[in-house]
Design a protein around this motif. Structure first.
Motif, PDB file in Angstrom:
ATOM      1  N   GLN A  63       0.848  -1.192   0.000  1.00 52.93           N
ATOM      2  CA  GLN A  63       0.000   0.000   0.000  1.00 52.93           C
ATOM      3  C   GLN A  63       0.881   1.237   0.000  1.00 52.93           C
ATOM      4  OE1 GLN A  63      -3.193   0.298   2.807  1.00 52.93           O
ATOM      5  NE2 GLN A  63      -3.776  -1.859   2.622  1.00 52.93           N
ATOM      6  N   LEU A  64       0.534   2.187  -0.837  1.00 56.58           N
ATOM      7  CA  LEU A  64       1.308   3.417  -0.932  1.00 56.58           C
ATOM      8  C   LEU A  64       0.857   4.422   0.122  1.00 56.58           C
ATOM      9  CD1 LEU A  64       1.211   3.775  -4.826  1.00 56.58           C
ATOM     10  CD2 LEU A  64       3.158   3.031  -3.455  1.00 56.58           C
ATOM     11  N   PHE A  65       1.792   5.291   0.503  1.00 55.17           N
ATOM     12  CA  PHE A  65       1.448   6.382   1.405  1.00 55.17           C
ATOM     13  C   PHE A  65       2.278   7.606   1.018  1.00 55.17           C
ATOM     14  CE2 PHE A  65       4.690   3.762   3.412  1.00 55.17           C
ATOM     15  CZ  PHE A  65       5.646   4.682   3.831  1.00 55.17           C
ATOM     16  N   GLY A  80       0.236  -3.468 -13.852  1.00 53.76           N
ATOM     17  CA  GLY A  80      -0.629  -3.766 -14.992  1.00 53.76           C
ATOM     18  C   GLY A  80      -0.207  -3.129 -16.297  1.00 53.76           C
ATOM     19  N   ARG A  81       0.965  -2.526 -16.338  1.00 48.75           N
ATOM     20  CA  ARG A  81       1.443  -1.879 -17.548  1.00 48.75           C
ATOM     21  C   ARG A  81       2.837  -2.386 -17.887  1.00 48.75           C
ATOM     22  NH1 ARG A  81       0.864   4.413 -16.296  1.00 48.75           N
ATOM     23  NH2 ARG A  81       1.586   4.532 -18.475  1.00 48.75           N
ATOM     24  N   VAL A  82       3.185  -2.316 -19.168  1.00 43.67           N
ATOM     25  CA  VAL A  82       4.493  -2.778 -19.646  1.00 43.67           C
ATOM     26  C   VAL A  82       5.337  -1.567 -20.016  1.00 43.67           C
ATOM     27  CG1 VAL A  82       5.719  -4.137 -21.375  1.00 43.67           C
ATOM     28  CG2 VAL A  82       3.521  -4.952 -20.488  1.00 43.67           C
ATOM     29  N   GLN A 101       7.888   6.355  -9.750  1.00 43.16           N
ATOM     30  CA  GLN A 101       6.661   7.068  -9.366  1.00 43.16           C
ATOM     31  C   GLN A 101       5.943   7.617 -10.597  1.00 43.16           C
ATOM     32  OE1 GLN A 101       8.447   9.846  -6.596  1.00 43.16           O
ATOM     33  NE2 GLN A 101       7.668   8.741  -4.809  1.00 43.16           N
ATOM     34  N   ARG A 102       6.689   8.203 -11.515  1.00 39.44           N
ATOM     35  CA  ARG A 102       6.057   8.731 -12.734  1.00 39.44           C
ATOM     36  C   ARG A 102       5.527   7.599 -13.604  1.00 39.44           C
ATOM     37  NH1 ARG A 102      10.568  12.350 -12.588  1.00 39.44           N
ATOM     38  NH2 ARG A 102      11.669  11.002 -14.069  1.00 39.44           N
ATOM     39  N   ALA A 103       6.257   6.503 -13.681  1.00 42.43           N
ATOM     40  CA  ALA A 103       5.861   5.406 -14.569  1.00 42.43           C
ATOM     41  C   ALA A 103       4.554   4.754 -14.121  1.00 42.43           C
ATOM     42  CB  ALA A 103       6.972   4.369 -14.635  1.00 42.43           C
ATOM     43  N   ILE A 104       4.363   4.611 -12.801  1.00 39.16           N
ATOM     44  CA  ILE A 104       3.155   3.920 -12.320  1.00 39.16           C
ATOM     45  C   ILE A 104       2.068   4.910 -11.893  1.00 39.16           C
ATOM     46  CG2 ILE A 104       4.548   1.954 -11.575  1.00 39.16           C
ATOM     47  CD1 ILE A 104       4.226   2.897  -8.698  1.00 39.16           C
ATOM     48  N   GLY A 105       2.314   6.185 -12.114  1.00 43.45           N
ATOM     49  CA  GLY A 105       1.314   7.192 -11.756  1.00 43.45           C
ATOM     50  C   GLY A 105       1.133   7.360 -10.272  1.00 43.45           C
ATOM     51  N   VAL A 143       5.089   6.425  -1.789  1.00 39.02           N
ATOM     52  CA  VAL A 143       6.045   5.337  -1.563  1.00 39.02           C
ATOM     53  C   VAL A 143       5.317   4.201  -0.854  1.00 39.02           C
ATOM     54  CG1 VAL A 143       8.063   6.858  -1.451  1.00 39.02           C
ATOM     55  CG2 VAL A 143       6.798   6.317   0.646  1.00 39.02           C
ATOM     56  N   ASP A 144       5.925   3.037  -0.836  1.00 37.94           N
ATOM     57  CA  ASP A 144       5.314   1.933  -0.080  1.00 37.94           C
ATOM     58  C   ASP A 144       6.180   1.489   1.098  1.00 37.94           C
ATOM     59  OD1 ASP A 144       7.317   0.324  -1.227  1.00 37.94           O
ATOM     60  OD2 ASP A 144       6.008  -0.292  -2.871  1.00 37.94           O
TER      61      ASP A 144
END
Length: 446
Positions: free
Chosen positions: A116-118, A219-221, A250-254, A259-260
């Motif tokens: 989980q991100l925070f 879920g993205r490549v 962070q930018r790639a996964i939106g 952070v987790d």
């Protein structure tokens, strides 16, 4: 292993060494007071070298079993500890959302509660509280995920590669990244679209510097280029890992500003820093609780599990070996009974001319002590060799697993095996000497 039979290794080593030292001192004092009987006892050792060698085989059995069990326990404990230290490096605690499990190790975590991100901005609060404690020398936010990777050049796929994305500005205190040229590689200087691979990931994918890879995350490549194959301890795994700057992921996964995990490095080295874990966890509790976060003592738990693994293997082999130890004890007793029967005439003459029963006991005791000290030394060395063979078999059994077996026998374990063998055999020898010397003067005359 840090304990044997529930007793700390250091304390047990001292206790056994003192007991053996006292026993040797007692034998030496008796030998000085009764030099004639000492010579009568030890002269039989050199008279029949072949028989003496066979006698040594019996007492050494117990020491061999003990040394093999301790050596195997040391090896398994060392192997698991090595994996823990390689996985976590200099990080001692990981701060995550309460109720979640950090994605650490070689197997992907499962379940929505796993990661989980925070908000990354809480790092400043954690940093202040950690610095105030005086026990922490590094605080680093990161994203750590298990991802699937395919090398487009070799066409090989690896479903479990650890994506380790720390903040390069806070990497100090968490070890250095060493490039293929032996120099320190700067994670912050990594260009967008580039990634560092470690050696395990490169071997698993047949990848080389400059290869293009496809990474499946969230879920993205994403296509990336391998900038270098590096060495780094603490990427959240002791197996395949890839390293990127936190901002890039962070930018790639939106998940900009998210952070987790926040990694903490305690003062001290990879192993010694864990001694501050309890104090650090207590010092951060008032800061983390209102934020819904918790500090997880990953390294402390991992090292405890390693020690338990070593103790479990030692206990298992000791349990099965106890039957052999019991057989060895009986063999020692029978050996001395047979020696007494063989020397009955000699003992009878000695008693008939006025020798006391205690003198006969000392004579057998001197001879048995010499066999004992020699047999324990041979048994300890043989046990080390036996443990090596057992570890080789265990390593073959775990060949398909991620655990790498590292053979290791601590000098304390060898000393414990030797002293335990000496004490165990000495007690049996003393009882045997007392038992076989039951010979009165009437029986001696007959």
């Amino acid at each position: 292993m840090h304990s044997v039979f529930g007793i700390p290794v250091g304390a047990l080593t001292v206790i056994l060494s003192v007991l053996v030292g006292l026993g040797i001192a007692l034998i030496a004092a008796l030998a000085v007071r009764n030099l004639v009987f000492f010579r009568l006892g030890v002269r039989n050792i050199g008279r029949r070298a072949g028989r003496s060698a066979l006698i040594v085989v019996g007492p050494m059995l117990a020491t061999t079993i003990i040394a093999a069990a301790l050596g195997t326990g040391d090896t398994m404990g060392r192997s698991v500890r090595s994996g823990v230290l390689s996985t976590l490096g200099n990080s001692d605690e990981w701060i995550t959302v309460k109720g979640t499990m950090p994605d650490v190790g070689n197997a992907a975590t499962t379940g929505t509660a796993a990661v989980q991100l925070f908000d990354q901005r809480v790092t400043a609060n954690v940093d202040r509280a950690a610095r105030d404690s005086g026990l922490v020398d590094g605080v680093m936010p990161a994203i750590v995920r298990t991802v699937a990777v395919q090398d487009e050049t070799s066409r090989q796929t690896e479903p479990r590669v650890k994506l380790f994305a720390p903040d390069p500005a806070r990497l100090a205190g968490f070890g250095t990244i060493t490039g293929s040229d032996g120099r320190t590689a700067q994670l912050g200087a990594l260009a967008p679209g580039s990634v560092f691979f470690n050696g395990a990931a490169a071997n698993a994918l047949g990848a080389r510097r400059g290869d293009t890879i496809a990474v499946l995350v969230a879920g993205r490549v994403f296509p990336l280029r391998i900038a270098d194959v590096v060495r780094y301890r603490g990427a959240g795994t002791d197996s395949s890992a890839m390293l990127l700057p936190l901002a890039h992921v962070q930018r790639a996964i939106g998940a900009v500003g998210k952070v987790d995990a926040i990694l903490l490095s305690n003062r001290g080295g990879e192993s010694s820093g864990v001694s501050h874990t309890d104090a650090v966890t207590r010092a951060l509790a008032t800061t983390l609780d209102p934020l819904g976060l918790q500090a997880q003592p990953l390294k402390q738990d991992g090292l405890k599990a390693a020690d338990k693994s070593g103790s479990a293997f030692m206990s298992m082999f000791s349990t099965f070996g106890s039957f052999s130890i019991a057989a060895g004890i009986l063999l020692i007793f029978l050996i001395f009974v047979m020696l007494a029967a063989e020397r009955r005439t000699e003992m009878g003459v000695a008693r008939a001319i006025g020798t006391q029963r205690g003198h006969l006991v000392q004579t057998f005791l001197f001879e048995g002590a010499a066999y004992d000290l020699l047999a324990a030394a041979v048994g300890a060395l043989l046990g080390v060799g036996v443990s090596l063979g057992m570890v080789a078999g265990i390593g073959h059994a775990f060949a398909s697993e991620s655990l790498t077996i590292q053979y290791s026998v601590r000098w304390q374990s060898v000393l414990i095996a030797y002293t335990m063998g000496v004490l165990l055999t000495f007690l049996v020898v003393a009882f045997s000497a007392w038992r076989v010397s039951v010979l009165n003067i009437v029986t001696a005359v007959r």
